[in-house]
Design a protein around this motif. Structure first.
Motif, mmCIF file in Angstrom:
data_model
loop_
_atom_site.group_PDB
_atom_site.id
_atom_site.type_symbol
_atom_site.label_atom_id
_atom_site.label_comp_id
_atom_site.label_asym_id
_atom_site.label_seq_id
_atom_site.Cartn_x
_atom_site.Cartn_y
_atom_site.Cartn_z
ATOM 1 N N ALA A 1 0.825 -1.209 0.000
ATOM 2 C CA ALA A 1 0.000 0.000 0.000
ATOM 3 C C ALA A 1 0.861 1.262 0.000
ATOM 4 C CB ALA A 1 -0.939 -0.008 1.207
ATOM 5 N N ASN B 1 2.643 1.392 -3.558
ATOM 6 C CA ASN B 1 1.708 1.513 -4.669
ATOM 7 C C ASN B 1 0.873 2.787 -4.575
ATOM 8 O OD1 ASN B 1 0.998 0.073 -7.064
ATOM 9 N ND2 ASN B 1 -1.024 -0.256 -6.170
ATOM 10 N N ASN B 2 0.358 3.101 -3.403
ATOM 11 C CA ASN B 2 -0.583 4.210 -3.259
ATOM 12 C C ASN B 2 0.067 5.520 -2.837
ATOM 13 O OD1 ASN B 2 -2.504 2.288 -3.891
ATOM 14 N ND2 ASN B 2 -3.004 1.882 -1.758
#
Length: 179
Positions: free
Chosen positions: A160, A163-164
């Motif tokens: 997370a 990626n985010n």
């Protein structure tokens, strides 16, 4: 009266170590020099398609790192040639008389290579969880209930964040369609 006898045989000379053995730190200098040349060569021959905005471009950091490696190699070589020596190992948790733990090294190598092979078909969350759990097992943890849960949470959080939040796309694998 007896005359004292003189022994004309000299005591054996102390074992002389070779010049290279006395200056073995020069091997580190050669390694740093080669690495610096490699980094600089790669940075200066880099094909950049991105339009540079401002004084700092994509070549700046590799050039600074490569130049720094060359400077450190030269300074270390001068220090070694002037008689400088590295400190002997004084770690209290290291027993230099014990052999290397090749089982742990091989387990960690296998876990790492396995994760590298599985990251594309299974995605980072699954491959990362297997990597974290396998590394914990190889390093001696035997909590079979706790370790997989920690590995899964660590892997999902890492996925997370990259990626985010950081915008670094990692392969999600088949589970990311479900989640």
């Amino acid at each position: 009266m007896t005359t004292p006898t003189t022994d004309t045989t000299a005591a054996p000379a102390p074992a002389r170590r070779s010049w290279l053995r006395d200056h073995s730190e020069l091997g580190v200098c050669v390694l740093l020099l080669a690495l610096g040349v490699l980094v600089l060569t790669d940075a200066l021959t880099m094909d950049v398609d991105i339009a540079q905005r401002g004084p700092v471009g994509p070549k700046t950091v590799p050039v600074v790192v490569g130049a720094g490696l060359l400077v450190v190699a030269a300074l270390l070589a001068v220090d070694v040639l002037r008689g400088g020596r590295g400190q002997a190992e004084s770690g209290e948790d290291v027993d230099l008389s014990e052999p290397a733990d090749w089982r742990t090294v091989l387990l960690l190598t296998g876990v790492f290579l396995g994760a590298a092979v599985l990251i594309e078909p299974l995605g980072f969350p699954v491959a990362g969880a297997l990597l974290f759990w396998g590394a914990a097992y190889a390093l001696g943890s035997r909590s079979f209930h706790r370790d997989p849960l920690i590995a899964a949470v660590l892997s999902l959080v890492t996925y997370a964040v990259f990626n985010n939040l950081l915008g670094v796309p990692l392969p999600g694998g088949p589970l990311m369609g479900v989640l």
